[in-house]
Design an enzyme around this catalytic site. Structure first.
Site, PDB file in Angstrom:
ATOM      1  CE  LYS A   1      88.120  -5.742  -9.477  1.00 49.08           C
ATOM      2  NZ  LYS A   1      88.581  -7.124  -9.244  1.00 49.08           N
TER       3      LYS A   1
ATOM      4  CG  ASP B   1      93.887  -6.367  -8.480  1.00 47.02           C
ATOM      5  OD1 ASP B   1      94.817  -5.645  -8.024  1.00 47.02           O
ATOM      6  OD2 ASP B   1      94.085  -7.229  -9.355  1.00 47.02           O
TER       7      ASP B   1
END
Length: 225
Positions: A118, A136
């Site tokens: 991420k 997320d």
């Protein structure tokens, strides 16, 4: 299932151009701030990074910092000792492997201490202008509510959304669907940033404001999320 291009268009109209809410002036600051943002909020990170970067403005300075002093600065975020070790190690990795500069290559980013998929996507998308979906909790939640995925694992969510964006991108007749970085496809960086903003402001985890949501006419979960 909501069309990604229409979702992107509506969110951009509502929220304006996609942007991260982490304050930064360069790739180094963005990378460190993103690593610090794990398990806390962007607002809290933005409260400590001005002092952090004024005292240690680059990778070389942070790599040589006294851990106790860094810990004192980041302590308001929680887990101060762990966060200090993490970003000092990250800075050391940048110095040892990349001359203190933040690499653009995805694999090189992920090899740095404390950097996961991420974070690599955030940096590549926000700073280097690549089309990269950073998943997320907000992106995952909205992707499920919009009918884009049935998974909770971030990697599976990413794969499902990227595949959908590629399949639904406009293309000339007879040609294969373009990849997400080709003309006509929704920019994945912009899409993920807008989903994050919408997840924070409207489509929240506990009390989604479906009556006020511009995505309600498209969303299979409207009124029942």
């Amino acid at each position: 299932m909501a069309d990604p291009a229409e979702v992107h268009r509506r969110l951009q109209t509502l929220h304006g151009p996609a942007r991260t809410e982490l304050d930064h002036r360069d790739a180094f600051e963005l990378l460190v701030a993103t690593v610090l943002s794990a398990q806390t909020t962007d607002v809290r990170v933005n409260a400590v990074t001005p002092e952090l970067f004024s005292r240690w403005p680059d990778a070389a300075a942070l790599a040589g910092a006294d851990p106790a002093q860094v810990e004192a600065v980041v302590r308001p975020l929680g887990m101060g000792a762990t966060r200090a070790r993490r970003i000092i190690g990250l800075a050391a990795g940048l110095c040892e492997d990349h001359g203190g500069e933040v690499p653009e290559d995805h694999d090189a980013l992920e090899r740095l201490p404390g950097v996961g998929r991420k974070t690599a996507h955030v940096v590549r998308g926000t700073w280097f202008g690549r089309s990269a979906l950073a998943v997320d909790t907000h992106v995952g939640r909205l992707a499920r509510r919009l009918g884009w995925t049935g998974h909770s694992d971030p990697r599976r969510v990413e794969e499902d959304v990227v595949d959908l964006v590629e399949r639904t991108a406009p293309r000339p007749s007879g040609r294969a669907a373009p990849g997400p970085e080709e003309s006509g496809a929704v920019d994945l960086t912009s899409l993920s940033l807008l989903l994050i903003l919408h997840g924070r402001r409207v489509c929240t985890a506990r009390s989604p404001r479906c009556d006020d949501c511009v995505l309600a006419p498209l969303c299979p979960s409207a009124g029942i999320a």
